[in-house]
Design a protein around this motif. Sequence first.
Motif, PDB file in Angstrom:
ATOM      1  N   GLN A   1      31.274  34.749  49.426  1.00 35.64           N
ATOM      2  CA  GLN A   1      32.650  34.355  49.737  1.00 35.64           C
ATOM      3  C   GLN A   1      32.862  34.322  51.248  1.00 35.64           C
ATOM      4  O   GLN A   1      33.605  33.494  51.763  1.00 35.64           O
ATOM      5  CB  GLN A   1      33.636  35.328  49.072  1.00 35.64           C
ATOM      6  CG  GLN A   1      33.738  35.120  47.566  1.00 35.64           C
ATOM      7  CD  GLN A   1      34.583  36.181  46.875  1.00 35.64           C
ATOM      8  OE1 GLN A   1      34.755  37.281  47.383  1.00 35.64           O
ATOM      9  NE2 GLN A   1      35.098  35.844  45.696  1.00 35.64           N
TER      10      GLN A   1
ATOM     11  N   HIS B   1      28.168  41.412  36.941  1.00 38.97           N
ATOM     12  CA  HIS B   1      28.715  42.535  37.712  1.00 38.97           C
ATOM     13  C   HIS B   1      29.832  43.218  36.915  1.00 38.97           C
ATOM     14  O   HIS B   1      29.840  44.439  36.767  1.00 38.97           O
ATOM     15  CB  HIS B   1      29.239  42.014  39.052  1.00 38.97           C
ATOM     16  CG  HIS B   1      29.982  43.018  39.885  1.00 38.97           C
ATOM     17  ND1 HIS B   1      29.343  43.934  40.685  1.00 38.97           N
ATOM     18  CD2 HIS B   1      31.314  43.254  40.032  1.00 38.97           C
ATOM     19  CE1 HIS B   1      30.250  44.681  41.302  1.00 38.97           C
ATOM     20  NE2 HIS B   1      31.449  44.295  40.927  1.00 38.97           N
TER      21      HIS B   1
ATOM     22  N   GLN C   1      43.373  38.577  44.712  1.00 38.19           N
ATOM     23  CA  GLN C   1      42.421  39.665  44.884  1.00 38.19           C
ATOM     24  C   GLN C   1      43.109  41.033  44.944  1.00 38.19           C
ATOM     25  O   GLN C   1      42.447  42.052  45.053  1.00 38.19           O
ATOM     26  CB  GLN C   1      41.575  39.411  46.138  1.00 38.19           C
ATOM     27  CG  GLN C   1      40.559  38.306  45.887  1.00 38.19           C
ATOM     28  CD  GLN C   1      39.459  38.267  46.931  1.00 38.19           C
ATOM     29  OE1 GLN C   1      39.657  38.683  48.065  1.00 38.19           O
ATOM     30  NE2 GLN C   1      38.295  37.758  46.546  1.00 38.19           N
TER      31      GLN C   1
ATOM     32  N   PHE D   1      41.692  47.716  41.036  1.00 34.88           N
ATOM     33  CA  PHE D   1      40.767  48.428  40.162  1.00 34.88           C
ATOM     34  C   PHE D   1      39.516  48.891  40.891  1.00 34.88           C
ATOM     35  O   PHE D   1      38.892  49.862  40.487  1.00 34.88           O
ATOM     36  CB  PHE D   1      40.471  47.675  38.859  1.00 34.88           C
ATOM     37  CG  PHE D   1      39.754  46.367  38.959  1.00 34.88           C
ATOM     38  CD1 PHE D   1      38.410  46.313  39.283  1.00 34.88           C
ATOM     39  CD2 PHE D   1      40.411  45.180  38.663  1.00 34.88           C
ATOM     40  CE1 PHE D   1      37.739  45.113  39.342  1.00 34.88           C
ATOM     41  CE2 PHE D   1      39.748  43.972  38.718  1.00 34.88           C
ATOM     42  CZ  PHE D   1      38.410  43.940  39.060  1.00 34.88           C
ATOM     43  N   HIS D   2      39.145  48.238  42.002  1.00 33.58           N
ATOM     44  CA  HIS D   2      38.020  48.800  42.747  1.00 33.58           C
ATOM     45  C   HIS D   2      38.409  50.127  43.397  1.00 33.58           C
ATOM     46  O   HIS D   2      37.571  51.004  43.547  1.00 33.58           O
ATOM     47  CB  HIS D   2      37.500  47.812  43.800  1.00 33.58           C
ATOM     48  CG  HIS D   2      36.592  46.766  43.234  1.00 33.58           C
ATOM     49  ND1 HIS D   2      37.027  45.526  42.874  1.00 33.58           N
ATOM     50  CD2 HIS D   2      35.263  46.790  42.936  1.00 33.58           C
ATOM     51  CE1 HIS D   2      36.026  44.819  42.375  1.00 33.58           C
ATOM     52  NE2 HIS D   2      34.934  45.562  42.401  1.00 33.58           N
TER      53      HIS D   2
ATOM     54  N   ARG E   1      41.729  35.517  43.039  1.00 34.52           N
ATOM     55  CA  ARG E   1      40.507  36.180  42.601  1.00 34.52           C
ATOM     56  C   ARG E   1      39.653  35.164  41.856  1.00 34.52           C
ATOM     57  O   ARG E   1      40.111  34.082  41.501  1.00 34.52           O
ATOM     58  CB  ARG E   1      40.823  37.377  41.698  1.00 34.52           C
ATOM     59  CG  ARG E   1      41.304  36.989  40.312  1.00 34.52           C
ATOM     60  CD  ARG E   1      41.681  38.184  39.467  1.00 34.52           C
ATOM     61  NE  ARG E   1      40.499  38.892  38.968  1.00 34.52           N
ATOM     62  CZ  ARG E   1      40.508  39.658  37.864  1.00 34.52           C
ATOM     63  NH1 ARG E   1      41.613  39.776  37.155  1.00 34.52           N
ATOM     64  NH2 ARG E   1      39.434  40.295  37.475  1.00 34.52           N
ATOM     65  N   ARG E   2      38.401  35.516  41.623  1.00 36.47           N
ATOM     66  CA  ARG E   2      37.482  34.705  40.835  1.00 36.47           C
ATOM     67  C   ARG E   2      37.293  33.303  41.412  1.00 36.47           C
ATOM     68  O   ARG E   2      37.210  32.325  40.673  1.00 36.47           O
ATOM     69  CB  ARG E   2      37.947  34.597  39.385  1.00 36.47           C
ATOM     70  CG  ARG E   2      37.818  35.911  38.640  1.00 36.47           C
ATOM     71  CD  ARG E   2      38.268  35.793  37.207  1.00 36.47           C
ATOM     72  NE  ARG E   2      37.936  36.996  36.448  1.00 36.47           N
ATOM     73  CZ  ARG E   2      38.408  37.268  35.240  1.00 36.47           C
ATOM     74  NH1 ARG E   2      39.222  36.426  34.653  1.00 36.47           N
ATOM     75  NH2 ARG E   2      38.050  38.352  34.605  1.00 36.47           N
TER      76      ARG E   2
HETATM   77  C1  HEM Z   1      29.569  47.988  46.435  1.00 36.49           C
HETATM   78  C2  HEM Z   1      30.403  47.989  45.489  1.00 36.49           C
HETATM   79  C3  HEM Z   1      31.079  46.770  44.914  1.00 36.49           C
HETATM   80  C4  HEM Z   1      31.187  45.502  45.421  1.00 36.49           C
HETATM   81  C5  HEM Z   1      30.635  44.974  46.722  1.00 36.49           C
HETATM   82  C6  HEM Z   1      31.927  44.717  44.472  1.00 36.49           C
HETATM   83  C7  HEM Z   1      32.276  43.384  44.650  1.00 36.49           C
HETATM   84  C8  HEM Z   1      33.001  42.618  43.759  1.00 36.49           C
HETATM   85  C9  HEM Z   1      33.437  41.272  43.981  1.00 36.49           C
HETATM   86  C10 HEM Z   1      33.190  40.475  45.232  1.00 36.49           C
HETATM   87  C11 HEM Z   1      34.105  40.871  42.885  1.00 36.49           C
HETATM   88  C12 HEM Z   1      34.764  39.505  42.648  1.00 36.49           C
HETATM   89  C13 HEM Z   1      36.149  39.486  43.234  1.00 36.49           C
HETATM   90  C14 HEM Z   1      36.854  38.173  42.989  1.00 36.49           C
HETATM   91  O1  HEM Z   1      37.324  37.984  41.856  1.00 36.49           O
HETATM   92  O2  HEM Z   1      36.971  37.373  43.907  1.00 36.49           O
HETATM   93  C15 HEM Z   1      34.098  41.958  41.944  1.00 36.49           C
HETATM   94  C16 HEM Z   1      34.671  41.924  40.687  1.00 36.49           C
HETATM   95  C17 HEM Z   1      34.620  42.985  39.800  1.00 36.49           C
HETATM   96  N1  HEM Z   1      34.097  44.243  40.025  1.00 36.49           N
HETATM   97 FE1  HEM Z   1      33.172  44.886  41.713  1.00 36.49          FE
HETATM   98  N2  HEM Z   1      32.259  45.501  43.411  1.00 36.49           N
HETATM   99  C18 HEM Z   1      31.752  46.769  43.630  1.00 36.49           C
HETATM  100  C19 HEM Z   1      31.863  47.876  42.808  1.00 36.49           C
HETATM  101  C20 HEM Z   1      32.415  47.834  41.557  1.00 36.49           C
HETATM  102  C21 HEM Z   1      32.553  48.988  40.695  1.00 36.49           C
HETATM  103  C22 HEM Z   1      32.105  50.396  41.035  1.00 36.49           C
HETATM  104  C23 HEM Z   1      33.134  48.537  39.533  1.00 36.49           C
HETATM  105  C24 HEM Z   1      33.502  49.278  38.264  1.00 36.49           C
HETATM  106  C25 HEM Z   1      33.163  50.443  37.926  1.00 36.49           C
HETATM  107  C26 HEM Z   1      33.361  47.116  39.679  1.00 36.49           C
HETATM  108  C27 HEM Z   1      33.925  46.315  38.697  1.00 36.49           C
HETATM  109  C28 HEM Z   1      34.266  44.994  38.881  1.00 36.49           C
HETATM  110  C29 HEM Z   1      34.923  44.198  37.887  1.00 36.49           C
HETATM  111  C30 HEM Z   1      35.318  44.648  36.472  1.00 36.49           C
HETATM  112  C31 HEM Z   1      35.147  42.941  38.450  1.00 36.49           C
HETATM  113  C32 HEM Z   1      35.872  41.752  37.809  1.00 36.49           C
HETATM  114  C33 HEM Z   1      34.960  40.659  37.390  1.00 36.49           C
HETATM  115  C34 HEM Z   1      35.760  39.518  36.868  1.00 36.49           C
HETATM  116  O3  HEM Z   1      36.705  39.080  37.552  1.00 36.49           O
HETATM  117  O4  HEM Z   1      35.442  39.064  35.758  1.00 36.49           O
HETATM  118  N3  HEM Z   1      32.918  46.720  40.911  1.00 36.49           N
HETATM  119  N4  HEM Z   1      33.413  43.027  42.498  1.00 36.49           N
END
Ligand code: HEM
Lengths: 194, 484, 201
Positions: free
Chosen positions: B44, B62, B375, B381-382, B438-439
């Motif tokens: 991104q 992810h 976002q 949630f993060h 987001r997404r």
């Molecule tokens: C280094 C740690 C992490 C990074 C860099 C990261 C990065 C990201 C990014 C870039 C997105 C997409 C955002 C968007 O929609 O534009 C995302 C979505 C998501 N992340 Fe993470 N994340 C991290 C840790 C975590 C953790 C610890 C969890 C849960 C325990 C998590 C759960 C999710 C979930 C459920 C989504 C949504 C996916 C969707 O939209 O279908 N992430 N994350």
Amino acid sequence: MTRGFAPLLGLVLCVGVGALAWATEGFRVITSEGARQVSIARHPIPIPNVRLIDQDGHTFSFGDYHGRTIFVDFIYTRCPKLCGELGDDFRQALSRSDAKNGHVAFLSISFDRADDREALQLYADRYAARAPRWRVAMPYDARGLSMLLQTFGVTVIPDGMGGFVHDGTIYAVDESGRVARILDPGARIAAVPP
Amino acid sequence: MTSIEAIGSRSRISATAAVRAYLVVCGIVLLLMMLLGLTMRLAQAQWIDVEPNLFYVIMTMHGAGMVGIAGLGGAAVMWHFVRRYIPVSTGIFIANLVFFLIGAVLILGAGFIGGFAGAWTFLYPLPDHSGGLWSANGAAAYMAGLLVIGVGFLLLHLDIARGIISVYGGLGSGLGVKQAFGFAPEKDGPPPAVAASTMAAISNIIGIVVGAVVLVLSLVNLYVPSFTFNTLVAKNLIYYFGHTFINVTIYMAVIAVYEILPVYTHRAWKTNRAFYLAWVLSTLMVLTVYPHHLLMDFAMPTWILVAGQIISWLSGLPVLLVTAFGTLTNVYRSGLKWDAAAGLVFIGVAGWAIGVIPAIADGTIPVNSVMHNTQWVPGHFHTYLLLGMMAMMLGFMTYLAGPKSPSRLAPLGVWLYLIGGTIFVLAFLAAGSASVPRRYAVHLPAWLPYDRAGSIGASLVVAGALILIVRFLVSLRSPIDATP
Amino acid sequence: MTRGLVLVVWGILWLVRTPLESDMALHMTVQLPLLIGIGYMLATFLRPHEPRWFARADWFGIPGLLLVVFATSFWMLPRMLDLALSDPWIDLIKFASLPLLAGLPLGLSWSRMPGLGRAFLWANFIPKLAAIGGLYLAAPTRLCAYYRLDQQTTAGAALIAVAVALGLSWSAVLFIGSPPFWSKGGENAVERMRGAASGGP
Ligand code: HEM
């Protein structure tokens, strides 16, 4: 695990999966409509030579269509809703399949013994149906009707309010006069010209 | 050693080995999924090139992977501690891990071989409308994977429920309902670990069986497309399942706070009437909170929306409040010596508390209709998953690794995690309030500053987590201590 | 005496099959469960005569309960409901197979299934029942050729009602449990923990 467990489990699994596979035509259908659809596509059913009478009072039979494809639906002329949809669909399909396409015909069959030639005529006028391209017809006698309903597999049950419940399915009869295809429930032909 | 003690210590060894196995899987998968997250952020930020199609595969993996290991890690924390108070089966606990691994293989195959990219929420009927991007088999493998994982968790929670009932007579007593309403003296109440496990069992059993229903229906729809069902109902059911499952992970992980902090402060965790009342209320609310996902669905009846809004403001709050308050009173003037484990657990409570604030803002209808697809949501949630739930799990890992293992690097790991995590979630929240959706795989030039700040924060998080996890893995060389 | 009663009920059900089957809800929530119940009652009489090999091979009741799942799913397919209505011979097969292949193995195998397995089955059965009900309730087209749409809707609502009733009573039992909820239990929780733990491995 005990002795005999594995064979018994295997037996139950085979019989169970086998029975479900049989009942669902190989996990493709769950309704009797679906099952008929599959079996007709595999073995088209010849239509008995029933005599029918159309909106103009002419008698005819399926044999007269030899060499043409017919789309058939089952209606009753007092039908408040579903038959209207079917009628609209046939009218649209007809306006699209122009004269060149003369090997396609349409046929609406009434299953209501209370319908008479006049009722058929009114129904035909409502949708601008002209014989012989689109006949609105009824079997000559009750025996013919039940033979047709049975061949096509149409179930008609009273709706408790003087009308009928039927499913508005469209059937395709092939060039050699056999029920060859049952369209999906609710599917209409105007979208997909033959 | 008497024979009974010998049996006791042997079962303790196998139980600890099982918990270690859980944490090994969690640690490795967490790192991999973080790298996937970092990949998305870098893409991104336009620092690396990722095909949009691949981006959505990564996003799906992810999401599913993180939610899965959050559940797995929470289960490890819960089981490790609740085992002290109720009889549970180690066999079932291991079976859950096996189911999880089978499911994970199916899901990874679905994503990276089958190309499934319908987001982890597999919203019906999307799996069947891939526009040619993925095959029916890809979508089916994904959903079958979730189903297998669900079977494992269902068995685990049922087994724990059985253990609670065998000791406390019923789930109500396990939750402390009698104490909450003053029918029994506070001192006879269940320990916090039992109350939390009861809530986790109740919510997740119901959530999982509901999820299983939608999964089965969606699977049938994949192969018999003429078989359809109501999309709004499907959406409700999916979010009910997804939201409950992810919520419950934190209620399982929080047991680490109740059990680990007292070791450091030499003070027992105080369970009073307010504590039990909080758990009872939160249980009721988690079960009813999901409608807030549907605030944008005008097709939903108004009273459901209104009820959903009120409840979503309040749902986690009772437990959060008693936990945050309990943490402060437990720590205050206790003379505790901070180390990595205590620090992480403490950060976990703080992250959870702070992460709820944006959620409350998001739960308000006027804000929700503007923010829900920005976002802001991943920001919220993060915060509570990365800085809350996962911090507690990493704290548990560090605690298990014990003080003996090389710990000079551990504080560095914690600081990197905390600072990086804060930058990372702030970048999401800031982008969200600037209406960055987001997404989206490809971002406009104006959004890049947020993405780049986020990428830097994310890199620090990955480095911190790497230190903590490697430290845990190294500690595994030492044999399991069989003394209680 | 009771044995005779079961056979009489079986016979009566056959005699009143037309009225019971004329309505989809009655067919699904009264006739089918009663047929399974007949088999379940038979199991209580037949248990002493259960063949040894079956009792042994039916490890934890898994094959037996799997058979129950297959037999009940089979007769709940809309296509089989239709066939049972249109062809008395098929209905006869249903009348024989639901008691003998669903009720009887249910009665025999259920007690062999450990508590956790039973809980797992309940937890899966109740929501699936509700889901089938929901599908009937919401389906825009008729699934059975012999039932009207309004009958199908009623049947769906009836199935959901049964599922809700089962679910509520099951959760009430688990939540309140024994000893009675309002007693001041809990003082001896620690002892009970010891008792329960030493019972296990
Ligand atoms: C280094 C740690 C992490 C990074 C860099 C990261 C990065 C990201 C990014 C870039 C997105 C997409 C955002 C968007 O929609 O534009 C995302 C979505 C998501 N992340 Fe993470 N994340 C991290 C840790 C975590 C953790 C610890 C969890 C849960 C325990 C998590 C759960 C999710 C979930 C459920 C989504 C949504 C996916 C969707 O939209 O279908 N992430 N994350």
